[in-house]
Write a protein that holds these residues in place. Structure first.
Motif, PDB file in Angstrom:
ATOM      1  N   VAL A  48      -6.245   3.034  -7.886  1.00  0.00           N
ATOM      2  CA  VAL A  48      -5.065   2.134  -7.863  1.00  0.00           C
ATOM      3  C   VAL A  48      -5.688   0.609  -8.290  1.00  0.00           C
ATOM      4  N   ALA A  49      -6.717   0.383  -7.548  1.00  0.00           N
ATOM      5  CA  ALA A  49      -7.591  -0.980  -7.735  1.00  0.00           C
ATOM      6  C   ALA A  49      -7.944  -1.122  -9.189  1.00  0.00           C
ATOM      7  N   ALA A  50      -8.337   0.134  -9.814  1.00  0.00           N
ATOM      8  CA  ALA A  50      -8.823   0.036 -11.424  1.00  0.00           C
ATOM      9  C   ALA A  50      -7.505  -0.043 -12.054  1.00  0.00           C
ATOM     10  N   GLY A  81      -6.944  -5.178  -4.748  1.00  0.00           N
ATOM     11  CA  GLY A  81      -8.134  -5.438  -3.705  1.00  0.00           C
ATOM     12  C   GLY A  81      -7.953  -5.145  -2.393  1.00  0.00           C
ATOM     13  N   PHE A  82      -6.608  -5.373  -1.957  1.00  0.00           N
ATOM     14  CA  PHE A  82      -6.124  -5.280  -0.515  1.00  0.00           C
ATOM     15  C   PHE A  82      -5.901  -3.791  -0.410  1.00  0.00           C
ATOM     16  N   VAL A  83      -5.559  -3.017  -1.468  1.00  0.00           N
ATOM     17  CA  VAL A  83      -5.434  -1.533  -0.934  1.00  0.00           C
ATOM     18  C   VAL A  83      -6.647  -0.807  -0.879  1.00  0.00           C
ATOM     19  N   LEU A  84      -7.745  -1.388  -1.655  1.00  0.00           N
ATOM     20  CA  LEU A  84      -9.150  -0.748  -1.564  1.00  0.00           C
ATOM     21  C   LEU A  84      -9.560  -1.274  -0.279  1.00  0.00           C
ATOM     22  N   VAL A  85      -9.570  -2.681   0.283  1.00  0.00           N
ATOM     23  CA  VAL A  85      -9.930  -2.880   1.495  1.00  0.00           C
ATOM     24  C   VAL A  85      -9.269  -1.977   2.660  1.00  0.00           C
TER      25      VAL A  85
END
Length: 205
Positions: A48-50, A81-85
């Motif tokens: 999703v970040a990509a 970025g938030f989803v990944l973190v």
């Protein structure tokens, strides 16, 4: 005009479909108490970040769903970025291992707010033609409704919310499929003038 494939929308759609598949598998694994849900969720977050990066910048400038305008780009990149973190934190010793439900609930709210901001930017800028530009907001609303149903079902009848909990993870896949279809049937529209450029045009007109 010869129709060409909007590769950014096609690749972004494929990423969302992949993210949705991993998200559903992660939800099912979590439901079964399988630790595999953690790497699956991390994989979904990477996808999703990509997708957010691809949609924000586009492989070509005209394919950016926010016309590469700073506010829209920041919103989409912040979401990715938030989803990944969040997924990385949840996989760590202070997240999944201790079942940090209050923090997890707060992070879901933040993710929804960022997603709403990105969807509003897409709608206002108008690179995706209407009515298709309403799809992100509609998907977010549906996801919020399903997440609420899941929470209520879990509180009212513990154990009964499992099937409902899988549904929100499937929504990005539906959006991805629509994005893939639009990539081969629709062309990006010219971005609407921003408020600043419209004001400058009035002053100099």
């Amino acid at each position: 005009m010869q129709r060409t494939t909007v590769w950014s929308w096609l690749i972004g759609g494929l990423l969302l479909v992949g993210q949705s598949v991993l998200g559903v598998l992660s939800a099912l694994a979590a439901r079964a108490g399988d630790a595999a849900s953690v790497p699956l969720e991390l994989g979904a977050a990477v996808l999703v970040a990509a997708a957010c990066v691809v949609y924000a910048f586009g492989l070509r400038p005209e394919e950016s769903v926010v016309a590469r305008r700073p506010a829209g780009v920041v919103m989409l990149l912040s979401l990715g970025g938030f989803v990944l973190v969040r997924a990385a934190w949840w996989a760590g010793p202070t997240g999944y291992a201790v079942g940090a439900e209050p923090t997890a609930a707060l992070s879901v709210i933040v993710a929804f707010l960022l997603a709403i901001g990105g969807a509003i930017s897409i709608l206002r800028i108008g690179v995706i033609p209407r009515p298709w530009s309403w799809i992100p907001i509609a998907a977010i609303g549906l996801g919020l409704g399903l997440a609420t149903m899941f929470a209520v079902a879990t509180l009212v009848a513990p154990g009964a919310g499992g099937p409902v909990g899988v549904l929100p993870a499937s929504i990005p896949g539906v959006v991805g499929i629509i994005s893939i279809v639009l990539a081969v049937t629709t062309q990006p529209s010219p971005a609407r003038p921003s408020a600043s450029s419209a004001g400058a045009a009035v002053r100099h007109g």
